[in-house]
Design an enzyme around this catalytic site. Structure first.
Site, PDB file in Angstrom:
ATOM      1  CG  MET A   1       0.581  11.179  29.335  1.00 21.27           C
ATOM      2  SD  MET A   1       0.945  11.538  27.410  1.00 21.27           S
ATOM      3  CE  MET A   1      -0.640  12.495  26.970  1.00 21.27           C
ATOM      4  NE  ARG A   2       1.833  16.121  35.567  1.00 24.85           N
ATOM      5  CZ  ARG A   2       0.489  16.767  35.611  1.00 24.85           C
ATOM      6  NH1 ARG A   2      -0.348  16.167  35.044  1.00 24.85           N
ATOM      7  NH2 ARG A   2       0.497  17.815  36.362  1.00 24.85           N
TER       8      ARG A   2
ATOM      9  CD  GLU B   1       4.584   7.043  18.807  1.00 23.64           C
ATOM     10  OE1 GLU B   1       4.914   7.180  19.960  1.00 23.64           O
ATOM     11  OE2 GLU B   1       3.283   7.551  18.539  1.00 23.64           O
TER      12      GLU B   1
ATOM     13  CG  HIS C   1       4.504  15.242  19.344  1.00 25.05           C
ATOM     14  ND1 HIS C   1       3.412  15.531  20.446  1.00 25.05           N
ATOM     15  CD2 HIS C   1       3.385  15.767  18.200  1.00 25.05           C
ATOM     16  CE1 HIS C   1       2.468  15.876  19.989  1.00 25.05           C
ATOM     17  NE2 HIS C   1       2.486  16.067  18.533  1.00 25.05           N
TER      18      HIS C   1
ATOM     19  CG  ASP D   1       4.790  18.179  21.857  1.00 29.90           C
ATOM     20  OD1 ASP D   1       5.507  17.588  22.334  1.00 29.90           O
ATOM     21  OD2 ASP D   1       3.517  18.214  22.027  1.00 29.90           O
TER      22      ASP D   1
END
Ligand code: GRF
Length: 227
Positions: free
Chosen positions: A98-99, A182, A117, A153
């Site tokens: 999450m960076r 995923e 994503h 993204d």
């Protein structure tokens, strides 16, 4: 256009921030020989990430690099690069990291950083792709594995999978359905990469020796039992 063939047993560095269920799917795919790779290190920016436990349970070296310990993002990225290089990593896999990664890391690993994503890009980039799709009212949601570039993204797309949104779905139902998808396409994309079957041609990713129709049937639209 160039091949991305790595060594026979590609060394992967997996970056996580949370549960690590995608990491687990990669570990399982390596165990059964679906990916010709070994995970050289799992790095988390959050020491409480459950993915760290998953890694150590499987004998994989872990490292915590807290972003809060660095005043500048570049310094954080430099430390990531240092550890990845120390572990001789060839492919960097962002699995719920999450960076935002910056040019320091991207220049150290050109065309060697991939991300999952939880939306069909270019729709719903950024955080909470599933929630964005749910609120928007789409009938098809899904996920995307892509190369990482300097925009969020945005890099060339390797593979995408779609799942239906059902009328009775809650947001968490949809999130869970996307996550199951995923877990199928991320290991698959990594396997393609590690076997040298991916080529980048501008914005397009060419996949060698894979039947497009079969690929579509197997993973692009995933509705077995609408799971
Ligand atoms: C996944 O939905 C991934 O697409 C997003 O963050 C989530 C990570 O889940 N980037 P997990 O940590 O792999 O369980």
């Amino acid at each position: 256009m160039w091949s991305l063939k790595l060594s026979d047993m590609t060394k992967i560095g997996v970056l996580i921030s949370g549960s690590g269920s995608n990491l687990q799917s990669i570990i399982e795919a390596i165990k059964v020989g679906e990916i010709g790779a070994e995970i050289a290190v799992v790095i988390s920016n959050d020491e409480t990430a459950y993915g760290l436990t998953r890694a150590t349970d499987n004998g994989i070296p872990v490292k915590v690099i807290k972003h809060g310990d660095y005043a500048e993002r570049q310094e954080f990225d430099k430390e990531l690069v240092r550890v990845l290089r120390e572990c001789e990593v060839e492919l960097v896999v962002l699995a719920g990291f999450m960076r935002v990664v910056g040019t320091v890391l991207l220049e150290a690993f050109p065309d060697r950083v991939i991300n999952i994503h939880p939306a069909i890009l270019p729709a719903f980039p950024g955080t909470d792709g599933q929630a964005q799709a749910f609120v928007y009212g789409v009938k098809l949601a899904g996920c995307t594995v892509h190369f990482v570039d300097e925009k969020i993204d945005h890099g060339p797309i390797i593979i995408q999978a779609a799942v239906p949104v059902l009328s009775g779905d809650s947001e968490s139902d949809l999130k869970a359905r996307i996550l199951r998808c995923e877990h199928k396409i991320f290991p698959y994309a990594i396997a393609l990469y590690c076997s040298g079957k991916l080529h980048i041609d501008g914005r397009r990713v060419i996949i060698d020796g894979v039947d497009d129709v079969l690929l579509a049937q197997q993973s692009l639209i995933s509705c077995p039992g609408l799971n």
